[in-house]
Motif scaffolding. Structure first.
Motif, PDB file in Angstrom:
ATOM      1  N   MET A   1       0.860  -1.170   0.000  1.00 18.91           N
ATOM      2  CA  MET A   1       0.000   0.000   0.000  1.00 18.91           C
ATOM      3  C   MET A   1       0.909   1.236   0.000  1.00 18.91           C
ATOM      4  SD  MET A   1      -2.826   1.312   2.797  1.00 18.91           S
ATOM      5  CE  MET A   1      -3.780  -0.156   2.640  1.00 18.91           C
ATOM      6  N   PRO A   2       0.655   2.180  -0.905  1.00 19.10           N
ATOM      7  CA  PRO A   2       1.491   3.385  -0.941  1.00 19.10           C
ATOM      8  C   PRO A   2       1.222   4.283   0.262  1.00 19.10           C
ATOM      9  CG  PRO A   2      -0.302   3.576  -2.511  1.00 19.10           C
ATOM     10  CD  PRO A   2      -0.356   2.180  -1.948  1.00 19.10           C
ATOM     11  N   VAL A   3       2.250   4.989   0.660  1.00 18.68           N
ATOM     12  CA  VAL A   3       2.116   5.953   1.747  1.00 18.68           C
ATOM     13  C   VAL A   3       1.861   7.319   1.121  1.00 18.68           C
ATOM     14  CG1 VAL A   3       3.292   7.072   3.672  1.00 18.68           C
ATOM     15  CG2 VAL A   3       3.661   4.631   3.236  1.00 18.68           C
ATOM     16  N   ILE A   4       0.745   7.945   1.511  1.00 17.23           N
ATOM     17  CA  ILE A   4       0.408   9.275   1.010  1.00 17.23           C
ATOM     18  C   ILE A   4       0.048  10.168   2.192  1.00 17.23           C
ATOM     19  CG2 ILE A   4      -0.369   8.432  -1.244  1.00 17.23           C
ATOM     20  CD1 ILE A   4      -3.243   8.803  -0.308  1.00 17.23           C
ATOM     21  N   SER A   5       0.091  11.465   1.944  1.00 16.03           N
ATOM     22  CA  SER A   5      -0.241  12.419   3.004  1.00 16.03           C
ATOM     23  C   SER A   5      -1.757  12.534   3.160  1.00 16.03           C
ATOM     24  CB  SER A   5       0.352  13.793   2.682  1.00 16.03           C
ATOM     25  OG  SER A   5      -0.306  14.347   1.563  1.00 16.03           O
ATOM     26  N   TYR A   6      -2.185  13.102   4.274  1.00 12.69           N
ATOM     27  CA  TYR A   6      -3.612  13.367   4.462  1.00 12.69           C
ATOM     28  C   TYR A   6      -4.130  14.251   3.338  1.00 12.69           C
ATOM     29  CZ  TYR A   6      -3.551  11.432   9.182  1.00 12.69           C
ATOM     30  OH  TYR A   6      -3.447  10.598  10.259  1.00 12.69           O
ATOM     31  N   ARG A   7      -3.359  15.240   2.960  1.00  7.64           N
ATOM     32  CA  ARG A   7      -3.733  16.169   1.883  1.00  7.64           C
ATOM     33  C   ARG A   7      -3.990  15.404   0.591  1.00  7.64           C
ATOM     34  NH1 ARG A   7       0.891  20.433   0.936  1.00  7.64           N
ATOM     35  NH2 ARG A   7       0.398  20.511   3.111  1.00  7.64           N
ATOM     36  N   GLU A   8      -3.106  14.494   0.243  1.00  9.93           N
ATOM     37  CA  GLU A   8      -3.281  13.705  -0.981  1.00  9.93           C
ATOM     38  C   GLU A   8      -4.495  12.783  -0.880  1.00  9.93           C
ATOM     39  OE1 GLU A   8       1.304  13.209  -2.475  1.00  9.93           O
ATOM     40  OE2 GLU A   8       0.658  12.113  -0.684  1.00  9.93           O
ATOM     41  N   ALA A   9      -4.707  12.211   0.297  1.00  8.43           N
ATOM     42  CA  ALA A   9      -5.849  11.323   0.496  1.00  8.43           C
ATOM     43  C   ALA A   9      -7.170  12.086   0.360  1.00  8.43           C
ATOM     44  CB  ALA A   9      -5.770  10.649   1.860  1.00  8.43           C
ATOM     45  N   LEU A  10      -7.227  13.286   0.952  1.00 12.17           N
ATOM     46  CA  LEU A  10      -8.446  14.103   0.843  1.00 12.17           C
ATOM     47  C   LEU A  10      -8.690  14.523  -0.607  1.00 12.17           C
ATOM     48  CD1 LEU A  10      -8.057  16.263   4.045  1.00 12.17           C
ATOM     49  CD2 LEU A  10      -9.847  14.574   3.598  1.00 12.17           C
ATOM     50  N   ARG A  11      -7.643  14.944  -1.299  1.00  9.96           N
ATOM     51  CA  ARG A  11      -7.778  15.344  -2.696  1.00  9.96           C
ATOM     52  C   ARG A  11      -8.265  14.171  -3.550  1.00  9.96           C
ATOM     53  NH1 ARG A  11      -2.684  16.470  -4.188  1.00  9.96           N
ATOM     54  NH2 ARG A  11      -2.766  18.403  -2.991  1.00  9.96           N
ATOM     55  N   ALA A  12      -7.702  13.002  -3.309  1.00 11.15           N
ATOM     56  CA  ALA A  12      -8.108  11.810  -4.057  1.00 11.15           C
ATOM     57  C   ALA A  12      -9.574  11.465  -3.799  1.00 11.15           C
ATOM     58  CB  ALA A  12      -7.213  10.635  -3.698  1.00 11.15           C
ATOM     59  N   ALA A  13     -10.010  11.560  -2.548  1.00  8.02           N
ATOM     60  CA  ALA A  13     -11.403  11.255  -2.209  1.00  8.02           C
ATOM     61  C   ALA A  13     -12.361  12.261  -2.844  1.00  8.02           C
ATOM     62  CB  ALA A  13     -11.578  11.241  -0.695  1.00  8.02           C
ATOM     63  N   MET A  14     -12.010  13.540  -2.782  1.00  4.19           N
ATOM     64  CA  MET A  14     -12.878  14.565  -3.393  1.00  4.19           C
ATOM     65  C   MET A  14     -12.929  14.378  -4.906  1.00  4.19           C
ATOM     66  SD  MET A  14     -12.167  18.026  -1.132  1.00  4.19           S
ATOM     67  CE  MET A  14     -10.474  18.184  -1.630  1.00  4.19           C
ATOM     68  N   SER A  15     -11.797  14.095  -5.520  1.00  7.08           N
ATOM     69  CA  SER A  15     -11.763  13.872  -6.965  1.00  7.08           C
ATOM     70  C   SER A  15     -12.584  12.649  -7.357  1.00  7.08           C
ATOM     71  CB  SER A  15     -10.317  13.702  -7.444  1.00  7.08           C
ATOM     72  OG  SER A  15      -9.614  14.909  -7.330  1.00  7.08           O
ATOM     73  N   GLU A  16     -12.482  11.597  -6.571  1.00  9.93           N
ATOM     74  CA  GLU A  16     -13.248  10.382  -6.842  1.00  9.93           C
ATOM     75  C   GLU A  16     -14.751  10.667  -6.850  1.00  9.93           C
ATOM     76  OE1 GLU A  16     -14.071   6.341  -4.399  1.00  9.93           O
ATOM     77  OE2 GLU A  16     -11.954   6.866  -4.689  1.00  9.93           O
ATOM     78  N   GLU A  17     -15.215  11.442  -5.878  1.00 12.26           N
ATOM     79  CA  GLU A  17     -16.641  11.758  -5.811  1.00 12.26           C
ATOM     80  C   GLU A  17     -17.079  12.687  -6.944  1.00 12.26           C
ATOM     81  OE1 GLU A  17     -19.053  10.361  -3.827  1.00 12.26           O
ATOM     82  OE2 GLU A  17     -17.338   9.036  -3.543  1.00 12.26           O
ATOM     83  N   ILE A  18     -16.238  13.653  -7.290  1.00 14.37           N
ATOM     84  CA  ILE A  18     -16.572  14.558  -8.404  1.00 14.37           C
ATOM     85  C   ILE A  18     -16.661  13.781  -9.703  1.00 14.37           C
ATOM     86  CG2 ILE A  18     -15.637  16.437  -9.826  1.00 14.37           C
ATOM     87  CD1 ILE A  18     -14.739  17.781  -7.212  1.00 14.37           C
ATOM     88  N   GLU A  19     -15.765  12.823  -9.894  1.00 12.16           N
ATOM     89  CA  GLU A  19     -15.796  12.005 -11.112  1.00 12.16           C
ATOM     90  C   GLU A  19     -16.963  11.035 -11.114  1.00 12.16           C
ATOM     91  OE1 GLU A  19     -11.890  10.280 -11.435  1.00 12.16           O
ATOM     92  OE2 GLU A  19     -10.964  12.268 -11.591  1.00 12.16           O
ATOM     93  N   ARG A  20     -17.333  10.547  -9.953  1.00 13.46           N
ATOM     94  CA  ARG A  20     -18.415   9.561  -9.843  1.00 13.46           C
ATOM     95  C   ARG A  20     -19.795  10.162 -10.057  1.00 13.46           C
ATOM     96  NH1 ARG A  20     -22.049   8.180  -6.272  1.00 13.46           N
ATOM     97  NH2 ARG A  20     -21.370   9.723  -4.765  1.00 13.46           N
ATOM     98  N   ASP A  21     -19.992  11.381  -9.555  1.00 14.18           N
ATOM     99  CA  ASP A  21     -21.322  11.990  -9.569  1.00 14.18           C
ATOM    100  C   ASP A  21     -21.253  13.392 -10.169  1.00 14.18           C
ATOM    101  OD1 ASP A  21     -23.795  13.155  -8.985  1.00 14.18           O
ATOM    102  OD2 ASP A  21     -23.842  12.422  -6.926  1.00 14.18           O
ATOM    103  N   PRO A  22     -21.918  13.631 -11.295  1.00 13.01           N
ATOM    104  CA  PRO A  22     -21.869  14.948 -11.936  1.00 13.01           C
ATOM    105  C   PRO A  22     -22.542  16.056 -11.128  1.00 13.01           C
ATOM    106  CG  PRO A  22     -23.446  13.555 -13.057  1.00 13.01           C
ATOM    107  CD  PRO A  22     -22.739  12.688 -12.043  1.00 13.01           C
ATOM    108  N   ASN A  23     -23.261  15.708 -10.069  1.00 15.91           N
ATOM    109  CA  ASN A  23     -23.912  16.711  -9.226  1.00 15.91           C
ATOM    110  C   ASN A  23     -23.029  17.207  -8.084  1.00 15.91           C
ATOM    111  OD1 ASN A  23     -26.512  16.685 -10.560  1.00 15.91           O
ATOM    112  ND2 ASN A  23     -26.698  14.612  -9.749  1.00 15.91           N
TER     113      ASN A  23
END
Length: 67
Positions: A1-23
């Motif tokens: 499992m890669p080690v990432i910062s909290y900042r990167e994890a939050l950005r990845a989660a927000m991006s995932e949701e924006i890509e998943r749902d157009p609303n």
């Protein structure tokens, strides 16, 4: 499992949701133009555009008591 910062994890989660749902949109102070105060939303304005990443001012609402 890669080690990432909290900042990167939050950005990845927000991006995932924006890509998943157009609303889904990201609203906040300095999340777009300045990439967030802590750079959590860095690059998201360029990637998703100003309709999905929206800078909003901090609003202080002062109300007078009603009598």
């Amino acid at each position: 499992m890669p080690v990432i910062s909290y900042r990167e994890a939050l950005r990845a989660a927000m991006s995932e949701e924006i890509e998943r749902d157009p609303n889904v949109v990201l609203l906040g102070e300095e999340v777009g133009q300045f990439n967030g105060a802590y750079k959590i939303s860095e690059g998201m304005l360029a990637k998703y555009g100003p309709k999905r990443i929206v800078d909003t001012p901090t609003l202080w609402l002062i109300t007078q008591p009603t009598t």
